[in-house]
Each structure stands twice: as structure tokens, then as C-alpha cells.
Write a protein that holds these residues in place. Structure first.
Motif, PDB file in Angstrom:
ATOM      1  N   HIS A 167       0.832  -1.204   0.000  1.00  0.00           N
ATOM      2  CA  HIS A 167       0.000   0.000   0.000  1.00  0.00           C
ATOM      3  C   HIS A 167       0.869   1.258   0.000  1.00  0.00           C
ATOM      4  CE1 HIS A 167      -3.658  -2.325   1.398  1.00  0.00           C
ATOM      5  NE2 HIS A 167      -2.680  -3.163   1.657  1.00  0.00           N
ATOM      6  N   ALA A 168       0.288   2.348  -0.500  1.00  0.00           N
ATOM      7  CA  ALA A 168       1.036   3.612  -0.549  1.00  0.00           C
ATOM      8  C   ALA A 168       1.037   4.331   0.803  1.00  0.00           C
ATOM      9  CB  ALA A 168       0.439   4.526  -1.619  1.00  0.00           C
ATOM     10  N   THR A 169       0.121   3.955   1.702  1.00  0.00           N
ATOM     11  CA  THR A 169       0.098   4.581   3.031  1.00  0.00           C
ATOM     12  C   THR A 169      -0.084   3.513   4.112  1.00  0.00           C
ATOM     13  OG1 THR A 169      -2.310   4.848   3.116  1.00  0.00           O
ATOM     14  CG2 THR A 169      -1.060   6.651   2.094  1.00  0.00           C
ATOM     15  N   SER A 170       0.375   3.836   5.305  1.00  0.00           N
ATOM     16  CA  SER A 170       0.215   2.881   6.398  1.00  0.00           C
ATOM     17  C   SER A 170      -1.257   2.774   6.788  1.00  0.00           C
ATOM     18  CB  SER A 170       1.075   3.264   7.602  1.00  0.00           C
ATOM     19  OG  SER A 170       0.628   4.470   8.155  1.00  0.00           O
ATOM     20  N   ASP A 171      -2.013   3.882   6.653  1.00  0.00           N
ATOM     21  CA  ASP A 171      -3.450   3.840   6.981  1.00  0.00           C
ATOM     22  C   ASP A 171      -4.181   2.825   6.125  1.00  0.00           C
ATOM     23  OD1 ASP A 171      -3.239   5.668   8.936  1.00  0.00           O
ATOM     24  OD2 ASP A 171      -4.250   7.314   7.873  1.00  0.00           O
ATOM     25  N   SER A 172      -3.907   2.882   4.821  1.00  0.00           N
ATOM     26  CA  SER A 172      -4.571   1.957   3.899  1.00  0.00           C
ATOM     27  C   SER A 172      -4.235   0.516   4.258  1.00  0.00           C
ATOM     28  CB  SER A 172      -4.128   2.312   2.469  1.00  0.00           C
ATOM     29  OG  SER A 172      -4.336   1.233   1.595  1.00  0.00           O
ATOM     30  N   ALA A 173      -2.977   0.260   4.597  1.00  0.00           N
ATOM     31  CA  ALA A 173      -2.573  -1.103   4.961  1.00  0.00           C
ATOM     32  C   ALA A 173      -3.243  -1.534   6.266  1.00  0.00           C
ATOM     33  CB  ALA A 173      -1.050  -1.176   5.086  1.00  0.00           C
ATOM     34  N   GLU A 174      -3.219  -0.656   7.256  1.00  0.00           N
ATOM     35  CA  GLU A 174      -3.782  -1.030   8.566  1.00  0.00           C
ATOM     36  C   GLU A 174      -5.278  -1.284   8.493  1.00  0.00           C
ATOM     37  OE1 GLU A 174      -2.627   0.964  12.146  1.00  0.00           O
ATOM     38  OE2 GLU A 174      -0.620   1.371  11.365  1.00  0.00           O
ATOM     39  N   GLN A 175      -5.963  -0.503   7.686  1.00  0.00           N
ATOM     40  CA  GLN A 175      -7.401  -0.715   7.525  1.00  0.00           C
ATOM     41  C   GLN A 175      -7.665  -2.122   6.978  1.00  0.00           C
ATOM     42  OE1 GLN A 175      -9.198   1.761   4.541  1.00  0.00           O
ATOM     43  NE2 GLN A 175     -11.265   1.107   5.082  1.00  0.00           N
ATOM     44  N   GLU A 176      -6.854  -2.519   6.027  1.00  0.00           N
ATOM     45  CA  GLU A 176      -7.032  -3.838   5.414  1.00  0.00           C
ATOM     46  C   GLU A 176      -6.775  -4.975   6.417  1.00  0.00           C
ATOM     47  OE1 GLU A 176      -5.189  -5.411   1.389  1.00  0.00           O
ATOM     48  OE2 GLU A 176      -4.006  -6.026   3.130  1.00  0.00           O
TER      49      GLU A 176
END
Ligand code: 87F
Length: 476
Positions: A167-176
Motif C-alpha cells: 500500500h502507498a500509506t500505512s493507513d490503507s494497509a492497517e485498515q485492510e
């Protein structure tokens, strides 16, 4: 002496032996010539296919694509991210020869695919336009365990899916991470009727390559906890080690944030341990290859009429997975066999039933019998299957609640573990404290902590700030 057909061990007396007998005698699986490797017979594979069907459709909605990476991983690649591989090295199986000639480099049989996949990711990811990259594969893995093998629960080869996303951001990864965790909980609760606790692992119990590890866990009737599936946030640990980088919207070079997540055929073993009983397998209807068996009961003179009645009953249940057991055995034998095999409903049909235009329907989980008019058979079968699916989950939820206690000191924790219970307490989560718990309790570990419950008290052991309310138990 002829081998006994039924289960000869009791679940709560000799769980290990009982479990093996249930697996073998119900026809789920069989042993193979290699210790620790097992044959998944059609019944077990059907269950795996239901898990695949559900999970695969759900991850597609999240934009995940399926792919396939090679089974063999060169040694040079496997050792690349050394921190995480070091502890696992003893479990890697190697291919050293092709025919009689030694290979120039040993090849690992994949134990997990981070290394081979992220090596490719370093070539495929260039810009933010290439992100998110979300790949999954359904495959087998090999881990050369030396502990005593247990079908499904501890085998040297197993089937799983492994998802690997960037992912391009940690937020996007953590949400997943949490979206996937919810899907794993659904697999267990909705398909396998196994209640699970979603949560975050302690520092000591997380995957060494991860920033944090989440899991779904459950408590088996013997008081042992078991991990059902995991969803890891890898942060930039692997993207740094494997030289994966991308140019962001400002043209600046960045390492992507990654996740990996997996669920395996171990889930089938957890389901067996949870629901099965001294008569054999109990299958939740949602995953049972056969939902109902019709057992015709006849003598020579009533044979034709009863078999016609059985056909009629089957027609009434069109669209359901129904089997008429017209094998050449006695009805009593067939009843026991249906119980051993875990078929959710048994429909008994004899000449007297037919005269009354009804059948006797028996639930596998509770053994409750009821007379159902053929006119109501379609609707009642649907209700009973739904009720069984729901009740299996609910009764296990109740049992787990009864087997869980809140504790406030090491003494109470130890007492709970000795009583084969799961203990919960506010805890600091530090590796030093976890080591002390393990020593004091004869091997209990932290299971996970819910992210929804904030502790109001300090750590029950150290008095330091509590990181969360953790569960503790001995585990598989
Ligand atoms: C055994 C040998 C080599 C587990 C291993 O949990 C490496 C490993 O990395 C290893 N056993 N692991 C951790 C696996 C992490 C992660 N991989 C993707 C998962 C879910 C799916």
C-alpha cells in the motif's frame, strides 16, 4: 478381532485418541506413507472448498487478485530478510538433488512466500500508480515440524491461502488488516460455527517480521486455546529488506507499507475438536457435504413402497444436499454410521410413517427427534438446519464464556490455567512479563487483546500501564 466401527475413546477422557478416531472413522482424512502428511478425503476437501468459495469472493470485493508463485525458493532468497527467517530455519524442507546430481544451490520447499513474492514486488512496483498491489494465492506449504503430528492441527504439509499486499500509506494497509481479520472471523463463526476472539498478539507472540500481528483465536473444550488465522501488518520491514520502493505523488521515493494474512486447513481440525462428540463427527450444516440422510426402513413386502416414499422425500428436498442410504445394511447400523459421519439431519422413513404421510427427523447435534408431516418436510428441514447452525455456535459461545475467568494476580492466573480455563486480565504485554507467566503457569501464553476494550486498571502483574485486556491459556 475386528476393528470397532464406532469411536471407542471419550472426548473428555482421552481427547487426542478420540480426535484421531473421529477424523479417520468419519472419513474426513487418512494418514499417508510420510509421517505428518495426510490425505484430505472428499468430505474434508468439500469443507475446504466452502471456505475457499466464501473467502475468495470476499477478498475479490476488496480488490485482491489471485496468482500463483513457485513452490521452490532458492536459499539465497529465503535468507534475505534474516530477522524473521532465523527462528523458522529448522522447519524448512530442502530439495538438494535433481536425479543423482546435487544442485548448485539448495531450494526450499515454500514454508510461506514472503521472500519469493516480495522479490518480484521489487521489480513490479515503481510508482504510486502500481499501488495498492493486492495478491493472494491458494496453495500448499511445507513446514518440517518435529512435534507429534495431529491431523489438520499439526501437519508437515497443509493447504492455505496467503495474501500479500502493498500500500502507498500505512493507513490503507492497517485498515485492510482488520477487514481481513473480520473475514476470518466470519469464516469461523458463519461457516464453521466456531466462536472466535479477534485481537492483537503480544510482542512475544507476534510474527517476528511484522509491526503487529492480529489473529482470531478460540478456546477448545479441553481448555487449550488455538489460533485460527492471522493478519499481519508488516509496516516497511520487508519493503526495506527487499528494496521495494515507489515514487509518490510528489515524486519522492518511499517504501510501501505491507500486509500478509493466512488461513489454513487447520481450521477444519478446530471445527472437529469443537463440535464433535463421543458418537463421532458433528458438522455444521453450512459446510456439510450431505445435509440430510434419508434412511428407508422396510421388510421385503414394504420395500418398494418405502423406497418410493424415500424418493418422494428427496424430491421434496430438491436443492438440498440429500442422500438416500439404500445400502444393504440394517437401519440401526445406518443410524450409527450417519452419526459417525456427522450428517446434520437423519430422516427415518418406514411403512407406518408413510401411512401417516410423515417422517421422523433427528438432529445430529442434540439427538432430538420429531415427527414431521411430508407436507411440511421442505420448510421444517430448512428451519432445523438453520437452527442447528445457530445452536452449534451459540452453545460453544456459552461454553467458552463459562470457561473464561477474569483474574487480578499471578496466583489467580495460575489457578485458572490449572483449572483448564482461559484467564483475562489487564496486562502490560512485555516479553519479560510473558516469560514469567510461562514459567509460573507451566507454559501458558498470552492469546491476544481485543482492540475495542480499553483497560481501566494497570497491569495486574507489574503495576505498569496496561496495554490491553489480554487472554491467557495453554495453547496448541
Ligand atoms: C517456517 C519456515 C520459514 C511461519 C515459517 O502468518 C518461514 C516461516 O515466515 C514464516 N513459519 N512463518 C510466518 C508466516 C507469516 C505469514 N505468511 C503469510 C502468515 C500468514 C500468511
Amino acid at each position: 478381532m475386528a476393528e470397532q466401527l464406532g469411536i471407542t475413546e471419550k472426548k473428555n477422557e482421552n481427547t487426542g485418541e478420540w480426535y484421531q478416531q473421529v477424523i479417520l472413522k468419519s472419513g474426513l482424512a487418512d494418514y499417508s506413507p510420510v509421517s505428518g502428511c495426510m490425505i484430505l478425503r472428499p468430505k474434508a476437501y468439500h469443507i475446504w472448498e466452502q471456505i475457499q468459495k466464501f473467502f475468495d469472493a470476499e477478498i475479490r470485493k476488496l480488490g485482491v487478485q489471485n496468482c500463483y508463485f513457485p513452490l521452490l525458493i532458492p536459499e539465497s532468497l529465503l535468507g534475505k530478510e534474516s530477522e524473521h527467517v532465523e527462528g523458522f530455519k529448522p522447519e524448512v524442507a530442502w530439495v538438494t538433488h535433481g536425479g543423482d546430481s546435487q544442485l548448485p544451490e539448495r531450494l526450499a520447499i515454500r514454508p510461506t512466500s514472503e521472500t519469493i513474492m516480495y522479490d518480484a514486488y521489487s521489480r513490479w512496483i515503481r510508482s504510486h500508480n502500481d499501488l495498492p498491489l493486492k495478491l493472494n494465492q491458494w496453495c500448499n506449504v511445507v513446514r518440517w515440524e518435529f512435534k507429534h503430528p495431529m491431523p489438520f492441527l499439526r501437519t508437515r504439509e497443509f493447504l492455505w491461502q496467503e495474501g500479500h499486499t502493498a500500500h502507498a500509506t500505512s493507513d490503507s494497509a492497517e485498515q485492510e488488516v482488520y477487514q481481513i481479520l473480520d473475514l476470518y472471523a466470519s469464516v469461523f463463526e458463519e461457516l464453521l460455527a466456531v466462536p472466535v476472539m479477534k485481537g492483537i498478539k503480544s510482542e512475544k507472540e507476534k510474527f517476528a517480521g511484522a509491526v503487529f500481528t492480529t489473529s482470531v483465536e478460540t478456546l477448545l473444550p479441553n481448555g487449550k486455546a488455538i489460533q485460527g488465522a492471522t493478519s499481519h501488518h508488516l509496516g516497511q520491514n520487508f519493503s526495506k529488506a527487499f528494496g521495494i520502493d515507489f515514487l509518490d505523488e510528489k515524486g519522492e521515493k518511499q517504501h510501501p507499507w505491507q500486509n500478509s494474512w493466512g488461513i489454513s486447513t487447520r481450521s477444519i481440525g478446530i471445527m472437529v475438536m469443537m463440535h464433535s462428540d463421543d458418537k463421532g463427527l458433528v458438522l455444521p450444516p453450512a459446510v456439510a457435504p450431505i445435509e440430510a440422510v434419508i434412511v428407508p426402513i422396510y421388510k421385503e413386502d414394504t420395500r418398494v413402497a418405502v423406497l418410493e416414499g424415500a424418493d418422494e422425500a428427496k424430491r421434496l428436498l430438491k436443492g438440498r444436499r440429500v442422500w438416500i442410504d439404500n445400502r444393504d445394511y440394517t437401519p440401526g447400523w445406518k443410524f450409527h454410521d450417519a452419526e459417525l459421519q456427522g450428517i446434520p439431519l437423519r430422516i427415518e422413513l418406514g411403512p407406518k410413517d408413510l401411512e401417516k404421510r410423515s417422517a421422523v427427523v433427528v438432529r445430529r447435534d442434540t439427538g432430538t427427534k420429531e415427527v414431521v408431516a411430508l407436507a411440511d418436510l421442505t420448510g421444517r428441514t430448512t428451519e432445523l438446519l438453520a437452527a442447528m447452525q445457530r445452536d452449534l455456535l451459540e452453545s460453544q459461545r456459552k461454553r467458552i464464556a463459562e470457561q473464561t475467568v477474569d483474574v487480578a494476580s499471578m496466583d489467580e492466573l495460575k489457578a485458572a490455567i490449572d483449572a483448564r480455563k482461559m484467564a483475562r486480565m489487564p496486562w502490560c504485554g512485555t516479553p519479560a512479563s510473558e516469560e514469567k507467566i510461562k514459567d509460573a503457569t507451566g507454559g501458558a501464553k498470552s492469546i491476544n487483546r481485543s482492540r475495542d476494550i480499553a483497560p481501566t486498571e494497570p497491569c495486574a502483574l507489574t503495576g505498569e500501564r496496561a496495554q490491553g485486556i489480554y487472554s491467557f491459556a495453554k495453547s496448541y
